[in-house]
Design a protein around this motif. Structure first.
Motif, PDB file in Angstrom:
ATOM      1  N   THR A   1       0.836  -1.189   0.000  1.00  0.00           N
ATOM      2  CA  THR A   1       0.000   0.000   0.000  1.00  0.00           C
ATOM      3  C   THR A   1       0.871   1.239   0.000  1.00  0.00           C
ATOM      4  N   GLY A   2       0.267   2.359  -0.330  1.00  0.00           N
ATOM      5  CA  GLY A   2       1.004   3.621  -0.342  1.00  0.00           C
ATOM      6  C   GLY A   2       1.711   3.833  -1.666  1.00  0.00           C
ATOM      7  N   SER A   3       2.761   4.615  -1.661  1.00  0.00           N
ATOM      8  CA  SER A   3       3.494   4.934  -2.879  1.00  0.00           C
ATOM      9  C   SER A   3       4.259   3.714  -3.361  1.00  0.00           C
ATOM     10  N   PRO A   4       4.317   3.494  -4.701  1.00  0.00           N
ATOM     11  CA  PRO A   4       5.059   2.353  -5.226  1.00  0.00           C
ATOM     12  C   PRO A   4       6.549   2.538  -5.008  1.00  0.00           C
ATOM     13  N   PRO A   5       7.267   1.446  -4.805  1.00  0.00           N
ATOM     14  CA  PRO A   5       8.701   1.560  -4.597  1.00  0.00           C
ATOM     15  C   PRO A   5       9.415   1.999  -5.865  1.00  0.00           C
ATOM     16  N   THR A   6      10.535   2.618  -5.705  1.00  0.00           N
ATOM     17  CA  THR A   6      11.331   3.065  -6.838  1.00  0.00           C
ATOM     18  C   THR A   6      12.037   1.873  -7.470  1.00  0.00           C
ATOM     19  N   VAL A   7      11.873   1.735  -8.782  1.00  0.00           N
ATOM     20  CA  VAL A   7      12.478   0.634  -9.519  1.00  0.00           C
ATOM     21  C   VAL A   7      13.618   1.190 -10.347  1.00  0.00           C
ATOM     22  N   SER A   8      14.766   0.561 -10.248  1.00  0.00           N
ATOM     23  CA  SER A   8      15.931   1.032 -10.980  1.00  0.00           C
ATOM     24  C   SER A   8      15.781   0.720 -12.464  1.00  0.00           C
ATOM     25  N   LEU A   9      16.501   1.487 -13.277  1.00  0.00           N
ATOM     26  CA  LEU A   9      16.453   1.295 -14.721  1.00  0.00           C
ATOM     27  C   LEU A   9      16.992  -0.077 -15.101  1.00  0.00           C
ATOM     28  N   SER A  10      18.016  -0.521 -14.413  1.00  0.00           N
ATOM     29  CA  SER A  10      18.585  -1.839 -14.717  1.00  0.00           C
ATOM     30  C   SER A  10      17.581  -2.954 -14.441  1.00  0.00           C
ATOM     31  N   SER A  11      16.792  -2.805 -13.363  1.00  0.00           N
ATOM     32  CA  SER A  11      15.773  -3.813 -13.054  1.00  0.00           C
ATOM     33  C   SER A  11      14.693  -3.841 -14.118  1.00  0.00           C
ATOM     34  N   LEU A  12      14.289  -2.663 -14.576  1.00  0.00           N
ATOM     35  CA  LEU A  12      13.279  -2.608 -15.631  1.00  0.00           C
ATOM     36  C   LEU A  12      13.791  -3.232 -16.919  1.00  0.00           C
ATOM     37  N   MET A  13      15.050  -2.957 -17.271  1.00  0.00           N
ATOM     38  CA  MET A  13      15.625  -3.526 -18.480  1.00  0.00           C
ATOM     39  C   MET A  13      15.752  -5.037 -18.355  1.00  0.00           C
ATOM     40  N   GLU A  14      16.141  -5.510 -17.186  1.00  0.00           N
ATOM     41  CA  GLU A  14      16.246  -6.949 -16.973  1.00  0.00           C
ATOM     42  C   GLU A  14      14.886  -7.618 -17.070  1.00  0.00           C
ATOM     43  N   LEU A  15      13.855  -6.958 -16.523  1.00  0.00           N
ATOM     44  CA  LEU A  15      12.505  -7.490 -16.608  1.00  0.00           C
ATOM     45  C   LEU A  15      12.018  -7.509 -18.054  1.00  0.00           C
ATOM     46  N   GLU A  16      12.324  -6.460 -18.802  1.00  0.00           N
ATOM     47  CA  GLU A  16      11.924  -6.405 -20.202  1.00  0.00           C
ATOM     48  C   GLU A  16      12.611  -7.506 -21.005  1.00  0.00           C
ATOM     49  N   ASN A  17      13.886  -7.739 -20.737  1.00  0.00           N
ATOM     50  CA  ASN A  17      14.591  -8.822 -21.431  1.00  0.00           C
ATOM     51  C   ASN A  17      14.003 -10.173 -21.085  1.00  0.00           C
ATOM     52  N   CYS A  18      13.596 -10.340 -19.840  1.00  0.00           N
ATOM     53  CA  CYS A  18      12.991 -11.601 -19.411  1.00  0.00           C
ATOM     54  C   CYS A  18      11.688 -11.848 -20.161  1.00  0.00           C
ATOM     55  N   VAL A  19      10.856 -10.815 -20.260  1.00  0.00           N
ATOM     56  CA  VAL A  19       9.583 -10.953 -20.976  1.00  0.00           C
ATOM     57  C   VAL A  19       9.825 -11.195 -22.467  1.00  0.00           C
ATOM     58  N   SER A  20      10.800 -10.500 -23.046  1.00  0.00           N
ATOM     59  CA  SER A  20      11.101 -10.680 -24.470  1.00  0.00           C
ATOM     60  C   SER A  20      11.581 -12.096 -24.758  1.00  0.00           C
ATOM     61  N   ASN A  21      12.470 -12.609 -23.908  1.00  0.00           N
ATOM     62  CA  ASN A  21      12.959 -13.968 -24.094  1.00  0.00           C
ATOM     63  C   ASN A  21      11.838 -14.992 -23.945  1.00  0.00           C
ATOM     64  N   LEU A  22      10.952 -14.757 -22.974  1.00  0.00           N
ATOM     65  CA  LEU A  22       9.823 -15.658 -22.770  1.00  0.00           C
ATOM     66  C   LEU A  22       8.908 -15.649 -23.986  1.00  0.00           C
ATOM     67  N   ASN A  23       8.638 -14.480 -24.507  1.00  0.00           N
ATOM     68  CA  ASN A  23       7.766 -14.368 -25.675  1.00  0.00           C
ATOM     69  C   ASN A  23       8.395 -15.023 -26.896  1.00  0.00           C
ATOM     70  N   LEU A  24       9.694 -14.828 -27.083  1.00  0.00           N
ATOM     71  CA  LEU A  24      10.386 -15.411 -28.225  1.00  0.00           C
ATOM     72  C   LEU A  24      10.395 -16.934 -28.147  1.00  0.00           C
ATOM     73  N   ALA A  25      10.738 -17.480 -26.977  1.00  0.00           N
ATOM     74  CA  ALA A  25      10.762 -18.933 -26.809  1.00  0.00           C
ATOM     75  C   ALA A  25       9.374 -19.530 -26.996  1.00  0.00           C
ATOM     76  N   HIS A  26       8.361 -18.855 -26.479  1.00  0.00           N
ATOM     77  CA  HIS A  26       6.986 -19.337 -26.617  1.00  0.00           C
ATOM     78  C   HIS A  26       6.568 -19.396 -28.082  1.00  0.00           C
ATOM     79  N   GLU A  27       6.927 -18.365 -28.844  1.00  0.00           N
ATOM     80  CA  GLU A  27       6.558 -18.321 -30.257  1.00  0.00           C
ATOM     81  C   GLU A  27       7.308 -19.378 -31.057  1.00  0.00           C
ATOM     82  N   ILE A  28       8.579 -19.596 -30.762  1.00  0.00           N
ATOM     83  CA  ILE A  28       9.356 -20.607 -31.472  1.00  0.00           C
ATOM     84  C   ILE A  28       8.768 -21.993 -31.249  1.00  0.00           C
TER      85      ILE A  28
END
Length: 453
Positions: free
Chosen positions: A26-53
């Motif tokens: 609850t309350g204000s969302p925690p601050t997420v670092s840019l590196s964490s966001l990029m790592e999360l985006e890469n994780c989702v991209s890899n998951l999507n790519l593997a799923h499609e293959i």
């Protein structure tokens, strides 16, 4: 996803990670670092790519080229032209300036090395010997560099490594004499060869990826959950809505004296209802569930095909009701009628306005086909009142709550729609271990509904 705490329906593997929803802070969302966001985006991209293959046997990479009339295409063309014009100017100097040409040769060598297989030991050694960059730099310093000799060796190597489909493009390189044009086309063909190699690697690894797909996707989902605990909120809402609907249906069945009344709500029934709701997803302000977001295009296409079949069957039913069995028993009439209905309704169900117009024209076409069939077999002409009624009934099929359209959707338990779902869903639904059922059971659930008077 089934309830892992329900022991009666718990048939999930032991390595299934805990995907339970965590309490959102609850309350204000925690601050997420840019590196964490990029790592999360890469994780989702890899998951999507593997799923499609894994699910799309025709998946392949294609060389990317922006449209020539787009801003990106024009900017790309201008930059490339400026680069090659600069190289042309350097080579036309007296003495020629080979600084950029040497860099390009190094890039060509790197690309050729990436195309070599582990068994190409001799070819790798020969490539290092001929395209020895230190030796080439010494030749440049002494004015003894022979670009055409090196280009000839590069083309020969490309011919031995390329796929048969690239043979004409490689042979065309031998006819080029201008060094700038030759280098430009070499890079173009090498780009195609890199794409071919990537697609070949995907095809070779697909059987192994299929075996590991379930564990890989679970691990990736768990990794996403660890970084974003609230990343399955939409899935939770989707399943909760299905559970509420199934509970209401179970209550109605328990109050009914029908022998088909069933017991308490099961996790499988909730999951069935949830997945079948995706075939006619309207959202109602609810976002698409994250766990099936990668398959939304497939589910939407399947849902559209389902709607098309319901419309086709509805038109056939109305025509049969007004014209009688005598017309439908004529040889080839039903096939010709269905073909005309399919052609006229194709693509019209995506927009309500298009569907209205298509159904108006379809009524005229159906009457023409009926008239031709009757006149060809010396039958009685359809009365004008029946013609007007048939046209009006067909034009009213655009409404989602149309009684005939609703009836066809509910009574197609063993008919055309079930076979479509078996054929379309069976290929990839069975591969998704999150779904603890089969397409047959999904169809039985979806079309096994009581029809209200």
């Amino acid at each position: 996803m089934p309830n892992q705490r329900d022991k009666a329906t718990d048939d999930s593997p032991s390595d299934l990670p805990c995907l339970e929803k965590l309490d959102s802070p609850t309350g204000s969302p925690p601050t997420v670092s840019l590196s964490s966001l990029m790592e999360l985006e890469n994780c989702v991209s890899n998951l999507n790519l593997a799923h499609e293959i894994v699910l799309n046997k025709d998946f392949c990479f294609k060389p990317r080229s922006p449209p020539t009339d787009s801003l990106e295409g024009r900017v790309t063309e201008i930059v490339h032209r400026a680069f090659w014009d600069s190289l042309q100017e350097q080579l036309n100097n007296d003495p020629p300036n080979y600084s950029h040409a040497v860099i390009l040769l190094q890039e060509v060598k790197t690309i050729l090395q990436s195309l070599l297989l582990p068994a190409h030991v001799r070819l790798r050694s020969q490539l290092d010997e001929v395209l020895d960059m230190e030796l080439i730099q010494q030749e440049v310093d002494h004015g003894a560099l022979d670009l055409h000799r090196l280009a000839g060796y590069i083309i020969s190597t490309m011919a031995s490594l390329c796929a048969p489909v690239r043979d004409p493009a490689v042979r065309a390189l031998r006819d080029l004499r201008d060094p700038v044009e030759l280098l430009r086309e070499i890079f173009h063909v090498l780009g195609l060869m890199k794409t071919d190699m990537v697609n070949f690697t995907i095809q070779s690894l697909r059987p192994h990826l299929v075996q590991q797909a379930v564990q890989y996707e679970r691990a990736k989902f768990q990794q996403i959950l660890d970084k974003q605990p609230a990343s399955l909120d939409d899935t939770t809402a989707w399943l909760q809505a299905a559970a509420s609907e199934e509970a209401a249906a179970a209550t109605a069945r328990s109050e009914s004296p029908s022998p088909d009344s069933r017991g308490p709500v099961s996790a499988t029934a909730v999951l069935n209802r949830a997945y079948m709701s995706l075939l006619h997803w309207d959202g109602h302000g609810q976002k698409y569930p994250e766990t099936v977001l990668m398959d939304r295009a497939r589910l939407d296409a399947l849902g559209q095909r389902l709607q098309m079949l319901v419309l086709e069957a509805s038109v056939l039913l109305l025509t049969n009701a007004q014209c009688g069995g005598a017309v439908f028993s004529l040889q080839g009439f039903v096939g010709k009628l269905r073909q005309s209905v399919t052609v006229l309704l194709e693509g019209s169900h995506t927009r309500e306005a298009d569907l209205k117009g298509a159904l108006l024209g379809l009524g005229e076409t159906v009457l023409q086909l009926v008239t031709q069939a009757v006149s060809g077999h010396e039958g009685a002409t359809l009365p004008q009142e029946s013609q007007d009624l048939l046209k009006g009934q067909i034009s009213e099929l655009w409404k989602h709550n149309n009684p005939v359209r609703t009836l066809i959707g509910q009574l197609s338990k063993r008919g055309l729609i079930q076979r479509l779902i078996e054929a379309q869903m069976g290929v990839w639904f069975r591969k998704c271990r999150v779904i603890k059922t089969t397409p047959s059971k999904l169809c039985e659930f979806y079309f096994d509904k009581e029809i209200s008077a």
